[in-house]
Every structure is written in structure tokens, then in C-alpha cells.
Design an enzyme around this catalytic site. Structure first.
Site, mmCIF file in Angstrom:
data_model
loop_
_atom_site.group_PDB
_atom_site.id
_atom_site.type_symbol
_atom_site.label_atom_id
_atom_site.label_comp_id
_atom_site.label_asym_id
_atom_site.label_seq_id
_atom_site.Cartn_x
_atom_site.Cartn_y
_atom_site.Cartn_z
ATOM 1 N N CYS A 162 71.338 70.213 -36.910
ATOM 2 C CA CYS A 162 70.514 70.570 -35.927
ATOM 3 C C CYS A 162 71.197 69.651 -34.595
ATOM 4 O O CYS A 162 70.491 70.897 -33.194
ATOM 5 C CB CYS A 162 69.289 70.605 -36.124
ATOM 6 S SG CYS A 162 68.795 71.092 -37.745
ATOM 7 N N HIS A 294 62.656 69.973 -29.628
ATOM 8 C CA HIS A 294 63.581 69.907 -30.646
ATOM 9 C C HIS A 294 62.150 71.097 -31.293
ATOM 10 O O HIS A 294 63.326 71.912 -32.195
ATOM 11 C CB HIS A 294 63.389 68.785 -31.111
ATOM 12 C CG HIS A 294 64.428 69.521 -32.819
ATOM 13 N ND1 HIS A 294 65.634 70.156 -32.701
ATOM 14 C CD2 HIS A 294 64.517 69.010 -34.018
ATOM 15 C CE1 HIS A 294 66.317 70.237 -33.969
ATOM 16 N NE2 HIS A 294 65.756 69.882 -34.351
ATOM 17 N N GLU A 305 58.500 64.167 -32.685
ATOM 18 C CA GLU A 305 58.777 64.066 -31.105
ATOM 19 C C GLU A 305 58.060 64.379 -30.489
ATOM 20 O O GLU A 305 58.271 63.332 -29.102
ATOM 21 C CB GLU A 305 59.436 65.841 -31.039
ATOM 22 C CG GLU A 305 59.905 65.846 -29.379
ATOM 23 C CD GLU A 305 60.725 66.820 -29.169
ATOM 24 O OE1 GLU A 305 61.629 67.304 -28.962
ATOM 25 O OE2 GLU A 305 60.630 67.694 -30.410
ATOM 26 N N LYS A 326 62.360 77.757 -30.310
ATOM 27 C CA LYS A 326 62.364 78.794 -31.737
ATOM 28 C C LYS A 326 61.051 79.132 -31.894
ATOM 29 O O LYS A 326 61.873 79.711 -32.937
ATOM 30 C CB LYS A 326 62.163 76.983 -32.032
ATOM 31 C CG LYS A 326 63.584 75.976 -31.660
ATOM 32 C CD LYS A 326 63.734 75.025 -33.439
ATOM 33 C CE LYS A 326 65.014 74.161 -33.072
ATOM 34 N NZ LYS A 326 65.333 73.117 -31.667
ATOM 35 N N HIS A 331 65.327 79.221 -35.394
ATOM 36 C CA HIS A 331 65.858 77.370 -35.063
ATOM 37 C C HIS A 331 67.507 77.955 -35.486
ATOM 38 O O HIS A 331 68.237 78.435 -36.682
ATOM 39 C CB HIS A 331 65.525 76.867 -36.960
ATOM 40 C CG HIS A 331 66.274 75.256 -36.338
ATOM 41 N ND1 HIS A 331 67.371 75.130 -36.022
ATOM 42 C CD2 HIS A 331 65.690 74.384 -36.876
ATOM 43 C CE1 HIS A 331 67.788 73.839 -35.507
ATOM 44 N NE2 HIS A 331 66.470 73.147 -36.674
ATOM 45 N N PHE A 390 68.839 66.161 -38.980
ATOM 46 C CA PHE A 390 68.569 66.004 -41.112
ATOM 47 C C PHE A 390 70.163 65.178 -40.577
ATOM 48 O O PHE A 390 70.598 65.346 -40.578
ATOM 49 C CB PHE A 390 69.100 66.592 -41.479
ATOM 50 C CG PHE A 390 67.656 68.104 -41.986
ATOM 51 C CD1 PHE A 390 66.022 67.303 -41.727
ATOM 52 C CD2 PHE A 390 67.610 69.078 -43.204
ATOM 53 C CE1 PHE A 390 65.271 67.575 -42.518
ATOM 54 C CE2 PHE A 390 66.763 69.565 -43.437
ATOM 55 C CZ PHE A 390 65.703 68.917 -42.997
#
Length: 402
Positions: A162, A294, A305, A326, A331, A390
Site C-alpha cells: 500500500c 492513510h 496513525e 479512501k 483503497h 503491510f
């Protein structure tokens, strides 16, 4: 070190097939998430996504090109053509030798994988098309962009889940700043919305069945999207000399690794990337007015976050605007940072901060100004764009008003 300008933008995503349509959706707080429509979707537990429903590749590419281009490459080429057209650049002569392309993608030609697994395992055929490998390889989009525009400088693909787009754009920024390139096409794309792509994500049990609600106390997971965002990053003096319209300036970049867990994020790793981007840009935390988060809509990401932002900014965190787009475009995995950079440019150029739609109830662990549900008029001089992937890979960009 050289200054780096953004002189061109391009996109296709669930909100629109170009930048003006996407920015209009940001301003309106429009949601591009809908019912998925592709083969065997009825076999999926998750049947929503930010899908580009009205995509007709025949409108943009001939039959031979479609044979060569997976959907993620098609999206990239369309966005790249928009960006180059807006920048008003041609790459004939020496400029082509000092220009390149760095793109991000996580899955590459996932639709091609999916289709050909069916051919072999479901239909029982023993042969596939000879161009399957060139079509599905992760560097296919970067290579075709290089060929399309005659970019003979650095050209490669970054695959960091991502954070792929932010890593790609950060590296492009560093190449221009160091003098290794004059112009770089950069950004990212993803086209994972096919049966295999969604089925794989289902296994993680992080997907929402109804909506993406970042930072909201009742959030229940992320929603996949698809699309591309491509930008022209250009040496500032080169852009000024040719009279280009400079949309924003890229001023800082940092990347860190959590070195901790393959899926669970680390507030410390994210904080170091945020602080590192500001240090690289030589800006104080008080200068930052907006962060494009994010913000996936999962509890693990959102809380981590917000903790990272709070620690990195201290008392100034209460004065920051931080939103996740998002909830509108989904996403987009390896392409998500590129599409989100458009919201950063909109904040700097137009003084409009995109909202976090779907926000329904507060979360005490996300007690920041998340610009809930409605876009906001505000003068912003410096913005950050966060991407946390990830594998514990973090990448943060800093942009300044031109």
C-alpha cells in the site's frame, strides 16, 4: 539540491476518468463505492468496491494494444497521457535521455493472472497467450509509459504493497533533486478488482461489507478500489524556464521500516516517517496545515496513525486537519498514494480540504480534526501524504504551495 515542481496530473478512478472529475467528487464528498460487477462476484463474501464500472478500453486502445496491456497498464497509460498533456511536455532530443518513469503497483497484472488461471485450471487448456508474462509483470506499466513517451532515463517499478506509489514518487523526487533526472513521470496504479483479487483480501478479514468509515467509532474495515494516478515531477528551473504552470512543489520525503510485524502497523515507525519527511523538507511541524491520511477504516490502522500524528506534532496536532479520501475512492492498494496526492494538490492550490466521508461517531483514540463528511475551505501552505503498508513499510511525502 534542486527544487522539484509538479507540472502535470492525471488519473482514472471510481470517482472520475480525469483530474477535474475527481476533484469535483472530493469537493462534493461523493462516494465511488458500489456493488461489484465481474465474473463470479456472487461467490464472494465481499461484494462492494470502488470499481470503475464504465471502463471501455476500446475507446482508448486498439486490439493489439489491449492484447499487450493488462487493466493496470491501461489505467496507467491513460493517466500518464493526461499528465503529460497538462504539463505541455515533449520528450524529443536530450530531454528524453534525462527523463524517466517510476511507478508503484502491488499486484501488477492481477486480472491477467486471474484470467489465465481460469484458462488452465478451470477450462483445462494447456496453452496460454505468448504475451501473458509481458502483460502481467509488475514493470509492464512503467515500460509501456517509457515507450509511449520516449523516456530513456531511469525506469522501474516499486512494489511495496500500500506504500508503492509514495515510495515511487519519493524516489522520483530524490532523482530530480539530486540531478540524476530532469523530468520523471511517477505515481502508481492497481487493478485488483477481479475474483481472485478480492477473494485473497477476504482471507485477511479486514474488509467491510457495507462502507469505508475511516476514524469513525463504528468503522468495520476497508474497501478495495482500482485506478491510477500519474504526475509529472520536473526540475523547478527547467519548468520555470519553459513557462510551465507549477501546481505544487515537492519538498520532502522519508521512508522507514517498522521491522516488527508483517500486518500490524507500528505507531513508532509511522511517526519516524512523518518526522523524517518534515526534517527532509526543513519545515517545522507548525508549518503543516493538512495531512492526507492513510486512513483505511480498520481499527489497527486508524488508531495507530492517529497516535503517530499526535506524537509527531505534539500540541500542533490539535490544529491540524487530517482526512482520508479512501472512503470515496476506496483503497487502491499500490495506486492509492498517487490518487490521494491529488487531494493534497487541491488543498494547496484551491484552498479546499477533502473530507473524511462516512464519519458517524467519534472515536476517543482518533480525537483529531478529521474534516468529517464535508469539504472545508482553508488556506494551506504545507501538506503531508501518508502511506503505511503491510510489511511495516512507511512512506511520507511533503508538498508546499507553489
Amino acid at each position: 539540491m534542486r527544487r522539484v515542481a509538479i507540472t502535470g496530473t492525471g488519473t482514472i478512478n471510481a470517482l472520475g476518468h480525469d483530474v477535474p472529475a475527481t476533484l469535483a467528487a472530493f469537493r462534493e464528498g461523493r462516494c465511488g463505492i458500489s456493488q461489484l460487477n465481474f465474473r463470479d462476484v456472487d461467490r464472494l463474501a465481499i461484494q462492494i468496491g470502488a470499481q470503475i464500472h464504465d471502463w471501455t478500453p476500446e475507446a482508448y486502445f486498439n486490439r493489439q494494444q489491449i492484447t499487450l496491456y493488462d487493466k493496470f497498464t491501461q489505467f496507467t497509460l491513460l493517466a500518464a497521457k493526461q499528465a503529460v498533456a497538462e504539463a505541455g511536455l515533449t520528450f524529443e532530443g536530450r530531454i528524453g535521455l534525462t527523463s524517466g518513469v517510476i511507478l508503484g503497483t502491488a499486484g501488477g497484472g492481477l486480472n491477467t493472472w486471474d484470467e489465465n488461471y481460469r484458462v488452465v485450471y478451470e477450462e483445462g487448456k494447456n496453452r496460454v497467450h505468448p504475451f501473458v508474462v509481458p502483460k502481467l509483470m509488475n514493470n509492464a506499466a512503467a515500460s509501456h509509459v517509457s515507450m509511449e513517451f520516449g523516456l530513456r532515463g531511469p525506469a522501474f517499478t516499486v512494489a511495496t504493497a500500500c506504500a508503492s506509489s509514495n515510495h515511487a514518487m519519493g524516489l522520483a523526487f530524490q532523482m530530480i533533486r539530486s540531478g540524476a533526472a530532469t523530468v520523471m513521470l511517477t505515481g502508481g496504479s492497481e487493478a485488483m478488482l477481479c475474483f481472485g483479487g478480492v477473494k485473497a483480501w477476504e482471507g485477511l478479514r479486514v474488509m467491510s461489507r457495507d462502507a469505508c468509515r475511516p476514524f469513525s467509532g463504528n468503522r468495520n474495515g476497508m474497501v478495495q478500489g482500482e485506478g491510477a494516478g500519474v504526475f509529472v515531477f520536473e526540475d523547478w528551473d527547467h519548468a520555470r524556464a519553459r513557462g510551465a504552470n507549477i501546481l505544487a512543489e515537492v519538498v520532502g520525503f522519508a521512508m522507514t521500516a517498522d521491522a516488527q510485524d508483517i500486518v500490524m502497523p507500528s505507531a513508532q515507525g509511522a511517526e519516524r516517517a512523518i518526522a523524517g519527511a518534515m526534517e527532509d523538507a526543513r519545515i517545522n511541524p507548525e508549518a503543516v496545515g493538512y495531512i492526507n491520511a492513510h486512513g483505511t477504516g480498520t481499527a489497527a490502522n486508524d488508531k495507530t496513525e492517529c497516535a503517530a500524528v499526535s506524537h509527531a506534532f505534539g500540541h500542533h496536532a490539535d490544529k491540524l486537519m487530517i482526512s482520508s479520501t479512501k472512503a470515496m475512492h476506496g483503497h487502491v492498494i499500490g495506486g492509492t498514494g498517487a490518487i490521494e496526492l491529488l487531494a493534497c494538490i487541491m488543498a494547496l492550490r484551491d484552498g479546499i480540504v477533502a473530507p473524511t466521508i462516512g464519519y458517524e461517531e467519534p472515536d476517543p483514540e482518533c480525537a483529531l480534526d478529521v474534516v468529517p463528511n464535508t469539504a472545508r475551505d482553508a488556506r494551506v501552505d504545507v501538506v503531508l501524504s501518508n502511506a503505511f503498508a503491510f510489511g511495516g513499510l512507511n512512506a511520507v511525502l511533503a508538498l508546499r504551495r507553489a
